[in-house]
Design a protein around this motif. Structure first.
Motif, PDB file in Angstrom:
ATOM      1  N   PHE A  17       0.839  -1.195   0.000  1.00  0.00           N
ATOM      2  CA  PHE A  17       0.000   0.000   0.000  1.00  0.00           C
ATOM      3  C   PHE A  17       0.876   1.249   0.000  1.00  0.00           C
ATOM      4  O   PHE A  17       1.957   1.262   0.573  1.00  0.00           O
ATOM      5  CB  PHE A  17      -0.914   0.041   1.237  1.00  0.00           C
ATOM      6  N   SER A  18       0.375   2.302  -0.629  1.00  0.00           N
ATOM      7  CA  SER A  18       1.083   3.585  -0.575  1.00  0.00           C
ATOM      8  C   SER A  18       0.587   4.358   0.644  1.00  0.00           C
ATOM      9  O   SER A  18      -0.606   4.368   0.943  1.00  0.00           O
ATOM     10  CB  SER A  18       0.866   4.385  -1.859  1.00  0.00           C
ATOM     11  N   VAL A  19       1.531   4.990   1.349  1.00  0.00           N
ATOM     12  CA  VAL A  19       1.231   5.684   2.598  1.00  0.00           C
ATOM     13  C   VAL A  19       1.909   7.046   2.595  1.00  0.00           C
ATOM     14  O   VAL A  19       3.071   7.160   2.215  1.00  0.00           O
ATOM     15  CB  VAL A  19       1.728   4.879   3.825  1.00  0.00           C
ATOM     16  N   SER A  20       1.188   8.069   3.021  1.00  0.00           N
ATOM     17  CA  SER A  20       1.778   9.367   3.334  1.00  0.00           C
ATOM     18  C   SER A  20       1.477   9.659   4.792  1.00  0.00           C
ATOM     19  O   SER A  20       0.588   9.040   5.387  1.00  0.00           O
ATOM     20  CB  SER A  20       1.196  10.478   2.450  1.00  0.00           C
ATOM     21  N   THR A  21       2.224  10.595   5.360  1.00  0.00           N
ATOM     22  CA  THR A  21       2.004  10.937   6.759  1.00  0.00           C
ATOM     23  C   THR A  21       1.882  12.438   6.933  1.00  0.00           C
ATOM     24  O   THR A  21       2.428  13.219   6.152  1.00  0.00           O
ATOM     25  CB  THR A  21       3.155  10.429   7.667  1.00  0.00           C
ATOM     26  N   VAL A  22       1.154  12.819   7.974  1.00  0.00           N
ATOM     27  CA  VAL A  22       1.067  14.204   8.420  1.00  0.00           C
ATOM     28  C   VAL A  22       1.350  14.174   9.911  1.00  0.00           C
ATOM     29  O   VAL A  22       0.768  13.363  10.641  1.00  0.00           O
ATOM     30  CB  VAL A  22      -0.329  14.812   8.164  1.00  0.00           C
ATOM     31  N   LYS A  23       2.253  15.018  10.367  1.00  0.00           N
ATOM     32  CA  LYS A  23       2.576  15.078  11.787  1.00  0.00           C
ATOM     33  C   LYS A  23       2.352  16.491  12.299  1.00  0.00           C
ATOM     34  O   LYS A  23       2.832  17.441  11.709  1.00  0.00           O
ATOM     35  CB  LYS A  23       4.036  14.688  12.047  1.00  0.00           C
ATOM     36  N   HIS A  24       1.645  16.589  13.402  1.00  0.00           N
ATOM     37  CA  HIS A  24       1.444  17.884  14.041  1.00  0.00           C
ATOM     38  C   HIS A  24       2.567  18.112  15.039  1.00  0.00           C
ATOM     39  O   HIS A  24       2.928  17.217  15.798  1.00  0.00           O
ATOM     40  CB  HIS A  24       0.100  17.933  14.775  1.00  0.00           C
ATOM     41  N   ALA A  25       3.129  19.302  15.026  1.00  0.00           N
ATOM     42  CA  ALA A  25       4.167  19.676  15.989  1.00  0.00           C
ATOM     43  C   ALA A  25       3.639  20.828  16.834  1.00  0.00           C
ATOM     44  O   ALA A  25       3.045  21.766  16.311  1.00  0.00           O
ATOM     45  CB  ALA A  25       5.437  20.104  15.256  1.00  0.00           C
ATOM     46  N   HIS A  26       3.842  20.732  18.137  1.00  0.00           N
ATOM     47  CA  HIS A  26       3.389  21.782  19.042  1.00  0.00           C
ATOM     48  C   HIS A  26       4.444  22.863  19.235  1.00  0.00           C
ATOM     49  O   HIS A  26       4.244  23.792  19.983  1.00  0.00           O
ATOM     50  CB  HIS A  26       3.032  21.192  20.410  1.00  0.00           C
ATOM     51  N   HIS A  27       5.545  22.728  18.565  1.00  0.00           N
ATOM     52  CA  HIS A  27       6.652  23.656  18.753  1.00  0.00           C
ATOM     53  C   HIS A  27       7.122  24.153  17.394  1.00  0.00           C
ATOM     54  O   HIS A  27       6.748  23.630  16.353  1.00  0.00           O
ATOM     55  CB  HIS A  27       7.801  22.951  19.481  1.00  0.00           C
ATOM     56  N   SER A  28       7.936  25.152  17.413  1.00  0.00           N
ATOM     57  CA  SER A  28       8.523  25.660  16.184  1.00  0.00           C
ATOM     58  C   SER A  28       9.529  24.636  15.678  1.00  0.00           C
ATOM     59  O   SER A  28      10.205  23.969  16.452  1.00  0.00           O
ATOM     60  CB  SER A  28       9.222  26.993  16.462  1.00  0.00           C
ATOM     61  N   PHE A  29       9.609  24.491  14.388  1.00  0.00           N
ATOM     62  CA  PHE A  29      10.566  23.559  13.809  1.00  0.00           C
ATOM     63  C   PHE A  29      11.085  24.158  12.513  1.00  0.00           C
ATOM     64  O   PHE A  29      10.525  25.100  11.981  1.00  0.00           O
ATOM     65  CB  PHE A  29       9.920  22.187  13.543  1.00  0.00           C
ATOM     66  N   ASP A  30      12.163  23.611  12.030  1.00  0.00           N
ATOM     67  CA  ASP A  30      12.730  24.082  10.781  1.00  0.00           C
ATOM     68  C   ASP A  30      13.300  22.912  10.008  1.00  0.00           C
ATOM     69  O   ASP A  30      13.936  22.033  10.595  1.00  0.00           O
ATOM     70  CB  ASP A  30      13.828  25.117  11.040  1.00  0.00           C
ATOM     71  N   VAL A  31      13.052  22.870   8.724  1.00  0.00           N
ATOM     72  CA  VAL A  31      13.626  21.847   7.855  1.00  0.00           C
ATOM     73  C   VAL A  31      14.751  22.452   7.031  1.00  0.00           C
ATOM     74  O   VAL A  31      15.324  21.811   6.176  1.00  0.00           O
ATOM     75  CB  VAL A  31      12.565  21.218   6.926  1.00  0.00           C
ATOM     76  N   ASP A  32      15.033  23.701   7.298  1.00  0.00           N
ATOM     77  CA  ASP A  32      15.997  24.475   6.540  1.00  0.00           C
ATOM     78  C   ASP A  32      17.177  24.836   7.437  1.00  0.00           C
ATOM     79  O   ASP A  32      17.100  24.711   8.654  1.00  0.00           O
ATOM     80  CB  ASP A  32      15.289  25.758   6.077  1.00  0.00           C
ATOM     81  N   HIS A  33      18.267  25.294   6.853  1.00  0.00           N
ATOM     82  CA  HIS A  33      19.455  25.613   7.638  1.00  0.00           C
ATOM     83  C   HIS A  33      19.949  27.020   7.329  1.00  0.00           C
ATOM     84  O   HIS A  33      20.049  27.405   6.161  1.00  0.00           O
ATOM     85  CB  HIS A  33      20.576  24.605   7.350  1.00  0.00           C
ATOM     86  N   PRO A  34      20.266  27.784   8.369  1.00  0.00           N
ATOM     87  CA  PRO A  34      20.800  29.131   8.148  1.00  0.00           C
ATOM     88  C   PRO A  34      21.993  29.114   7.189  1.00  0.00           C
ATOM     89  O   PRO A  34      22.844  28.228   7.253  1.00  0.00           O
ATOM     90  CB  PRO A  34      21.227  29.585   9.549  1.00  0.00           C
ATOM     91  N   GLY A  35      22.002  30.082   6.300  1.00  0.00           N
ATOM     92  CA  GLY A  35      23.078  30.199   5.331  1.00  0.00           C
ATOM     93  C   GLY A  35      22.804  29.519   4.010  1.00  0.00           C
ATOM     94  O   GLY A  35      23.398  29.877   2.987  1.00  0.00           O
ATOM     95  N   LYS A  36      21.912  28.527   3.997  1.00  0.00           N
ATOM     96  CA  LYS A  36      21.562  27.867   2.743  1.00  0.00           C
ATOM     97  C   LYS A  36      20.667  28.785   1.916  1.00  0.00           C
ATOM     98  O   LYS A  36      19.939  29.623   2.454  1.00  0.00           O
ATOM     99  CB  LYS A  36      20.850  26.526   3.000  1.00  0.00           C
ATOM    100  N   ASP A  37      20.702  28.609   0.602  1.00  0.00           N
ATOM    101  CA  ASP A  37      19.963  29.501  -0.294  1.00  0.00           C
ATOM    102  C   ASP A  37      18.476  29.573   0.047  1.00  0.00           C
ATOM    103  O   ASP A  37      17.899  30.661   0.114  1.00  0.00           O
ATOM    104  CB  ASP A  37      20.128  29.061  -1.755  1.00  0.00           C
ATOM    105  N   SER A  38      17.848  28.411   0.279  1.00  0.00           N
ATOM    106  CA  SER A  38      16.410  28.407   0.557  1.00  0.00           C
ATOM    107  C   SER A  38      16.106  29.143   1.862  1.00  0.00           C
ATOM    108  O   SER A  38      15.100  29.848   1.962  1.00  0.00           O
ATOM    109  CB  SER A  38      15.885  26.976   0.610  1.00  0.00           C
TER     110      SER A  38
END
Length: 163
Positions: free
Chosen positions: A30-51
């Motif tokens: 089966f194909s599965v995707s997920t959604v996760k709720h976070a109660h805190h601030s989070f980041d998937v990015d890194h300071p200094g990177k273009d994005s």
């Protein structure tokens, strides 16, 4: 798409159960995707990177793409957190979406429960919790699974959603 949740208090074993369920259910084809709720601030990015620099400069949305993955980041900049119902249409169609958290939403759920945390069960007051995955035996008005019995929990969820 079929939806099923894993909910519970902090340190109840939600993320580990989610990880095992994704492995088990995708292993069955089966194909599965997920959604996760976070109660805190989070980041998937890194300071200094273009994005990251694009976001800091004021971009509302940034899409970062490579041959391995795509990340779509949206800066809310003080706007309300999106509801689960607003996020689901962003997903590509799959057989099952597993949702971690969002305990107050109306989709069906399994509650992860670890006695050592000292938290009370959510299930007795919440009819959307269809079963409990626990590290201790419980006497309940709904199915109770061993927290580590991923196969049985996956069987239950797949049966519940008709897969």
């Amino acid at each position: 798409m079929k939806l099923y949740g894993v909910t519970g208090w902090k340190n109840a074993g939600k993320t580990g159960l989610m990880e095992r369920l994704v492995t088990e259910i995708t292993g069955r084809g089966f194909s599965v995707s997920t959604v996760k709720h976070a109660h805190h601030s989070f980041d998937v990015d890194h300071p200094g990177k273009d994005s990251h620099r694009h976001r800091v400069a004021g971009a509302s949305e940034v899409i970062l793409a490579s041959r391995n993955r795509v990340a779509h980041m949206t800066e809310l900049r003080g706007e309300d957190e999106p509801k689960l119902s607003d996020l689901l249409p962003r997903l590509a169609p799959v057989d099952l979406v597993l949702i971690e958290g969002y305990k107050r939403d109306s989709h069906p759920k399994v509650e992860a429960f670890r006695a050592v945390t000292g938290n009370t069960l959510i299930a007795p007051g919440d009819p959307t919790i269809r079963a409990v995955a626990s590290d201790v035996p419980l006497d309940m008005d709904r199915p109770v699974f061993d927290l580590d019995d991923t196969k049985a929990i996956a069987d239950f969820i797949l049966s519940e959603v008709g897969l």
